[in-house]
Design an enzyme around this catalytic site. Structure first.
Site, PDB file in Angstrom:
ATOM      1  N   GLU A 126       0.804  -1.220   0.000  1.00  0.00           N
ATOM      2  CA  GLU A 126       0.000   0.000   0.000  1.00  0.00           C
ATOM      3  C   GLU A 126       0.841   1.278   0.000  1.00  0.00           C
ATOM      4  O   GLU A 126       0.854   2.037   0.983  1.00  0.00           O
ATOM      5  CB  GLU A 126      -0.973   0.009   1.179  1.00  0.00           C
ATOM      6  CG  GLU A 126      -2.057  -1.031   1.058  1.00  0.00           C
ATOM      7  CD  GLU A 126      -3.195  -0.850   2.075  1.00  0.00           C
ATOM      8  OE1 GLU A 126      -2.966  -0.208   3.105  1.00  0.00           O
ATOM      9  OE2 GLU A 126      -4.293  -1.346   1.818  1.00  0.00           O
ATOM     10  N   GLU A 184      -6.867  -7.670  -0.629  1.00  0.00           N
ATOM     11  CA  GLU A 184      -7.367  -7.730   0.751  1.00  0.00           C
ATOM     12  C   GLU A 184      -8.859  -7.426   0.720  1.00  0.00           C
ATOM     13  O   GLU A 184      -9.263  -6.314   0.379  1.00  0.00           O
ATOM     14  CB  GLU A 184      -6.653  -6.702   1.639  1.00  0.00           C
ATOM     15  CG  GLU A 184      -5.141  -6.902   1.707  1.00  0.00           C
ATOM     16  CD  GLU A 184      -4.444  -5.885   2.607  1.00  0.00           C
ATOM     17  OE1 GLU A 184      -5.125  -5.138   3.341  1.00  0.00           O
ATOM     18  OE2 GLU A 184      -3.202  -5.816   2.558  1.00  0.00           O
TER      19      GLU A 184
HETATM   20  C1  GAL Z   1      -4.591  -2.541   4.846  1.00  0.00           C
HETATM   21  C2  GAL Z   1      -3.191  -3.072   5.000  1.00  0.00           C
HETATM   22  C3  GAL Z   1      -3.142  -4.319   5.835  1.00  0.00           C
HETATM   23  C4  GAL Z   1      -3.988  -4.159   7.065  1.00  0.00           C
HETATM   24  C5  GAL Z   1      -5.387  -3.826   6.643  1.00  0.00           C
HETATM   25  C6  GAL Z   1      -6.341  -3.697   7.806  1.00  0.00           C
HETATM   26  O1  GAL Z   1      -4.592  -1.169   4.637  1.00  0.00           O
HETATM   27  O2  GAL Z   1      -2.596  -3.343   3.753  1.00  0.00           O
HETATM   28  O3  GAL Z   1      -1.805  -4.579   6.198  1.00  0.00           O
HETATM   29  O4  GAL Z   1      -3.448  -3.164   7.868  1.00  0.00           O
HETATM   30  O5  GAL Z   1      -5.388  -2.620   5.950  1.00  0.00           O
HETATM   31  O6  GAL Z   1      -7.631  -3.375   7.383  1.00  0.00           O
END
Ligand code: GAL
Length: 633
Positions: A144, A315
């Protein structure tokens, strides 16, 4: 292509004896991809040069033996503590001049060449070690970029880099002084070494200075990423990805994407609703457990463009997260809906974040597919359901959409640099157009401003593209479909000056923006008919036919069959009318979507999604809350 599922796993968080059971359960759940490694630097290199790969070798082996495929992340988002001793000036510096501290993540400045070399070194070592590992099937660079407001840094390293970048862009200082208009307030420079970063000035800095610093900062992200890509490519033929975010637009994602094979993004529909969608309280309440019906789709379409067709959700929110102002649980069925929605927009894979909820540290209250005690969390059953459905379902056949909506990162920084009215943002403007198109049942492609090919599009929208570069101007003028420009399209030249002849200066369209004003939120201007102008309006002159006007008779949309210009930010009713008008010019059929219901067309079918908490009647049948339907065309 077979669409697949996956999850994000942190073997370093768990005793090694748990790994094989985890791997077995992942495979049994129907998952394919496991992303690992992206925060593991302190275990890979506990002290400088002391490489500890064996645990990662074993973790990859355990996952691979279970039939899983690994996406290996480079660990550069989390430089270990010793790195700060080695490079004390590598920390990013905020706008107030304060260095950001160790103790969370992303504590590096993209301009710091020493850290860039460390990032090259760890990436090279990783690529050398794992390029021939049969279980490592893809890579992820860093994690990110830009998260936690880390793209722009006001460090010494940035100052040095910015001067070099400016010297390259302008050649001599007089050219820079002229382009920026530095005669204003005696801001002229005698040489590039005079130039400082645009923070801590007495009042606002020159917008041209700010805009170039934003461009420079974006280029540093591209350069940082490219170093890793080059190292990986020197050893491995596996595709390389990066996981982008929702509504983080501080760097040019298309440019980073040009160096990668796959774009991925991190989708947190309930987290975004609270603090990124820009919705009012009533909308937040209505969609608290479902997320905004358009926000995820917008990013799916954006990242399909960034990945030049190849994209994933890396994610996917599986339950309550920890970081939004309020963190409710999803409505039952939404994890499945979000997953299918991504596939309907062409995602190759959807991975859930994360496998097991961590009982320690910052994300203790962030759900996973498993609870901290390893029992299934509610999302697990929905992931398993999608896995079963994927096994039987026909594949999704992506197709070009009839509507193209331009998204330009440079324009986003320009609006940010000079919004002219509180709350006016480029992202907000483009997203409002996207929502209106979807409320009319249209399927949309988001397209980049560079290398854009408009062949086959019936309708092309270019709202808010402040600097209309020559290439884009030419491509749009050749488009066969109807092109709608504005508001604020072509409003600045590359140096952030108002061009003369005055904007938008479109060939064959006699419209000129004579003056503009921004409006308080409580002073909407009614349109002649339904809807209003909200926040921003231009005074339009010219002989082009008026297609929409205010109650008082001021032109708002002007143009003809092939192209038009809209000189206002319209509210939802106004945009619905505008979209209907444009669709009419473009020969596109629209249909009014029931509240919270959305559809997307592929080459062979139509997907329908119910984002509401009530059952809804749709052409694809009655959809239960969080319901999904596929209907052959
Ligand atoms: C994203 C990040 C992850 C985790 C996640 C939590 O922004 O890439 O590592 O922190 O959020 O929602």
């Amino acid at each position: 292509m077979k669409r697949t599922l996956g999850t994000c796993y942190y073997p370093e968080h768990w005793p090694e004896k748990m790994w094989s059971d985890d791997a077995r359960r992942m495979a049994e759940a129907g998952l394919t991809w496991i992303r690992i490694g992206e925060f593991s630097w302190s275990r890979l290199e506990p002290t400088p040069g002391d490489m500890q790969w064996e645990w990662l070798d074993r973790a990859i082996d355990v996952l691979g033996q279970a039939g899983l495929r690994v996406v290996l992340g480079t660990p550069t988002a989390t430089p270990p503590r010793w790195m700060i001793d080695k490079h004390p000036d590598m920390l990013a510096v905020d706008v107030d001049g304060n260095p950001r501290k160790f103790g969370s993540r992303r504590h590096y400045c993209f301009s710091h060449l020493g850290y860039r070399e460390e990032s090259r070194r760890i990436t090279r070592l990783m690529a050398e070690r794992y390029s021939r590992n049969p279980h490592v099937a893809a890579w992820q660079t860093d994690n990110e970029y830009g998260c936690h407001d880390t793209t722009v840094s006001y460090s010494d390293a940035a100052r040095v880099g910015f001067r070099i970048w400016l010297a390259k862009r302008y050649g001599d200082i007089d050219a820079l002084n002229a382009a920026w208009g530095n005669i204003f307030w005696s801001m002229e420079y005698r040489g590039f070494d005079d130039i400082d970063l645009p923070n801590l000035t007495v009042t606002e800095p020159n917008p041209a200075h700010v805009q170039d610093f934003r461009r420079y900062s974006s280029d540093m992200v591209v350069a940082f990423n490219k170093v890793q890509v080059d190292e990986i490519k020197a050893h491995s033929g596996a595709p390389i990805s990066h996981n982008y975010m929702g509504r983080i637009t501080d760097f040019d994602h298309y440019k980073v994407g040009e160096d990668l094979e796959i774009a991925t993004w991190d989708s947190y529909p309930l987290g975004f609703l609270e603090d990124r969608v820009g919705a009012d309280a009533a909308h937040q309440r209505a969609y608290a457990r479902q997320g905004d019906p358009d926000f995820q789709a917008f990013h799916h379409d954006l990242y399909r463009a960034v990945g030049r067709g190849r994209w994933w959700v890396m994610e996917q929110q599986p339950g309550p997260v920890n970081w939004a102002p309020y963190n409710p649980s999803p409505l039952p069925g939404m994890v499945r809906l979000w997953t299918w929605e991504a596939f309907a927009h062409g995602a190759e894979a959807v991975c859930y974040f994360r496998w097991r909820q961590a009982p320690f540290a910052q994300e203790q209250l962030h759900a996973g597919l498993l609870r901290p005690d390893s029992k299934d969390a509610p999302a697990m059953a929905e992931a398993q359901e999608v896995a079963r459905e994927l096994a039987d379902a026909p594949d999704v056949q992506p197709a070009q959409a009839p509507v193209a909506l331009i998204f330009d990162y440079d324009a986003d920084w320009a609006w940010d640099t000079q919004p002219h009215g509180a709350g006016l943002s480029y992202f907000g403007l483009v997203f409002d157009h996207y929502k209106a198109l979807r409320r009319a049942g249209l399927t949309v492609d988001i397209v980049p401003p560079e290398h854009a090919d408009f062949a086959g599009y019936k309708l092309i929208l270019a709202p808010g593209v402040m600097h209309l570069a020559d290439g884009l101007r030419a491509a749009l003028s050749k488009a066969e479909g109807h092109v709608c420009y504005g508001p604020r399209t072509g409003a600045r030249d590359a140096g952030f000056q108002i061009p003369v002849p005055l904007p938008p200066a479109i060939d064959g369209l006699d419209v000129t923006v004579a003056r503009l004003e921004s409006l308080r939120p409580d002073m909407p201007i009614s349109l002649d008919g339904k809807g209003a102008v909200s926040g921003y309006i231009e005074e339009l002159e010219g002989t082009a036919p008026v297609l929409m006007q205010t109650d008082a008779g001021a032109p708002v949309v002007m143009g003809g069959a092939g192209q038009s210009y809209c000189g206002a930010w319209l509210d939802a009713d106004g945009l619905d009318r505008h979209v209907a008008l444009l669709a009419d010019h473009a020969g596109l059929e629209t249909r009014a979507m029931p509240e919270g219901v959305r559809t997307r067309r592929t080459a062979t079918e139509e997907f329908w999604f119910n984002h509401t908490t009530e059952a809804v009647e749709t052409p694809a049948g009655v959809l239960s809350p969080a319901g999904v339907a596929r209907r052959p065309l």
